[in-house]
Scaffold this motif. Structure first.
Motif, short mmCIF file in Angstrom:
data_model
loop_
_atom_site.label_atom_id
_atom_site.label_comp_id
_atom_site.label_asym_id
_atom_site.label_seq_id
_atom_site.Cartn_x
_atom_site.Cartn_y
_atom_site.Cartn_z
N PRO A 51 0.51 -1.43 0.09
CA PRO A 51 -0.09 -0.09 -0.33
C PRO A 51 0.79 1.83 0.03
CG PRO A 51 0.45 -1.09 2.48
CD PRO A 51 0.99 -1.60 1.47
N ASP A 52 2.15 1.20 0.10
CA ASP A 52 3.07 1.71 0.13
C ASP A 52 3.14 2.72 -0.99
OD1 ASP A 52 3.90 1.77 3.00
OD2 ASP A 52 5.71 0.94 2.44
N HIS A 53 2.96 2.47 -1.95
CA HIS A 53 3.04 3.55 -3.20
C HIS A 53 1.71 3.92 -4.01
CE1 HIS A 53 7.55 3.49 -2.10
NE2 HIS A 53 6.75 2.15 -2.07
N TRP A 54 0.25 3.12 -4.05
CA TRP A 54 -0.25 2.87 -4.32
C TRP A 54 -1.72 1.88 -3.87
CZ3 TRP A 54 -1.49 -1.79 -8.48
CH2 TRP A 54 -3.12 -1.67 -9.22
N ASP A 55 -2.84 2.66 -4.46
CA ASP A 55 -3.79 2.06 -4.01
C ASP A 55 -4.65 1.44 -4.70
OD1 ASP A 55 -6.27 1.67 -2.19
OD2 ASP A 55 -6.98 3.37 -1.64
#
Length: 309
Positions: A51-55
Motif C-alpha cells: 500500500p505504500d506507493h499505490w492504492d
C-alpha cells in the motif's frame, strides 16, 4: 491527509540523514501522475507497490511530502523545503493555503531555523521551495536567516521575471517565485549554480535537467556509503522499471528521460541508494540491473532501521 510526527534518523558514512515527513497519502490517479505507465505495469507489481506507493482500490498513487536533512562536515543541509504555509496557489488546489507543520517537524528533530547552514532547492516547484520563506508581518522573509540557498541557475532564469516569453510556465509559477525565491535574492542569501556544485567533501550537486530546466540531484559519498537524492526525477517506483515514463509535471520529456536513465544506471552500477523527494514507505530504494533492465532491489533505511528522533 496523514502526517507523521516522529522524524527518522540514519547514518550514511559520516553523514547523518534525517527524514522530515510533513504529509503522506493518496495524491493523484496513478496514470494521471505517470501518464505513459499503463495499467499492466501497476497491476503486475501490485504485491510490493501496495500500500505504500499505490492504492489499488482507488487506483491512486500514494506519495509523501518530505524534506531530507543532512548533517555533514559540521553543517546542517536541507534538501527542499515543502509547500510553505498560507501560500496563494489557485492553480494547485492541493497546495492552496496549505497549512502544515514543517517547522514543528524540524524542531522535533532538534533543528532550529537559525541552525540551518545550507538550503538546497533541487528545482523551483511549489512543493520544493515553500518554506524558503515565512510571512513576517505581511512580508516574505527567509526562514533560515544564516543559510545559503543553492538555487539552480537555469530554473532561476526560467521561473524568474526576466523570462518574458514565459514558455512552460504555469500561472502559479509567478507566485511561487515572488514569495519563495525573490525574497532570498533580496536578502543576498541566494547562490545560483550550474553544472556541478561541491558543497563539502561528502556532498555534490549535479544538474539533471528535464523535469525543469535546472532540475538537480545531490550525490552523497562518505566512507563506503553512496546515495543520490534525486528530487522529482522520480515520482513513483514504476519509473524505475520503466524509465521512459515521465510524470505529468516534466517540462521537457525527452531531457527528463535522458537524465532519469543516466542517474538510475549510475546508481545501479555504483550501488548508490536512490532517495526521491516523494517516495512513501522507507523513502529510500536500491536500484539493480537484472537481465539488462533496471529493477527495484531492497528498500533500506541507510545504516540500519530508522528510529524515532
Amino acid at each position: 491527509m496523514n502526517t507523521t510526527q516522529s522524524p527518522q534518523r540514519m547514518m550514511l558514512g559520516d553523514v547523518e540523514v534525517i527524514r522530515i515527513v510533513e504529509w503522506r497519502g493518496a495524491f493523484a490517479p496513478a496514470r494521471g501522475l505517470v501518464p505513459e505507465s499503463g495499467t499492466d505495469l501497476w497491476r503486475a507489481n501490485e504485491e510490493w507497490l501496495a500500500p505504500d506507493h499505490w492504492d489499488p482500490d482507488t487506483d491512486s498513487a500514494v506519495m509523501a511530502l518530505q524534506t531530507w536533512v543532512l548533517r555533514s562536515a559540521g553543517r546542517t543541509v536541507l534538501i527542499d523545503t515543502g509547500v510553505g504555509n498560507g501560500r496563494e496557489r489557485p492553480g494547485s488546489p492541493a497546495f492552496h493555503h496549505w497549512q502544515g507543520d514543517f517547522l514543528g517537524g524540524l524542531a522535533r528533530a532538534g533543528i532550529r531555523p537559525e541552525d540551518v547552514d545550507i538550503v538546497v532547492n533541487t528545482h523551483i516547484h511549489a512543493d520544493h521551495v515553500g518554506w524558503n520563506t515565512t510571512d513576517a508581518e505581511g512580508e516574505w522573509v527567509p526562514t533560515f536567516p544564516h543559510a545559503r540557498y543553492l538555487v539552480p541557475a537555469a530554473d532561476d532564469v526560467h521561473f524568474g521575471p526576466d523570462n518574458i516569453q514565459g514558455s512552460g510556465r504555469h500561472p502559479d509559477d509567478r507566485l511561487v517565485y515572488e514569495d519563495s525565491i525573490a525574497p532570498v535574492h533580496r536578502s543576498g542569501q541566494a547562490v545560483l549554480w550550474d553544472g556541478t556544485h561541491r558543497i563539502d567533501e561528502h556532498l555534490t550537486l549535479e544538474s539533471a535537467p528535464g523535469h525543469t530546466p535546472g532540475s538537480a540531484v545531490l550525490r552523497l559519498a562518505s566512507g563506503v556509503d553512496r546515495a543520490v537524492f534525486v528530487g522529482d526525477l522520480l515520482h513513483s517506483p514504476v519509473q524505475i522499471l520503466s524509465p521512459s515514463c515521465n510524470s505529468c509535471f516534466c517540462l521537457d520529456p525527452a531531457a527528463a528521460v535522458t537524465s532519469r536513465r543516466r542517474i538510475l544506471e549510475r546508481a545501479a552500477t555504483e550501488r548508490e541508494l536512490v532517495v526521491p523527494a516523494h517516495f512513501n514507505g522507507t523513502g529510500i530504494v536500491e536500484v539493480r540491473r537484472e537481465a539488462g533492465a533496471l529493477t527495484v532491489g531492497r528498500w533500506p533505511t541507510g545504516g540500519g532501521p530508522a528510529v524515532p528522533a
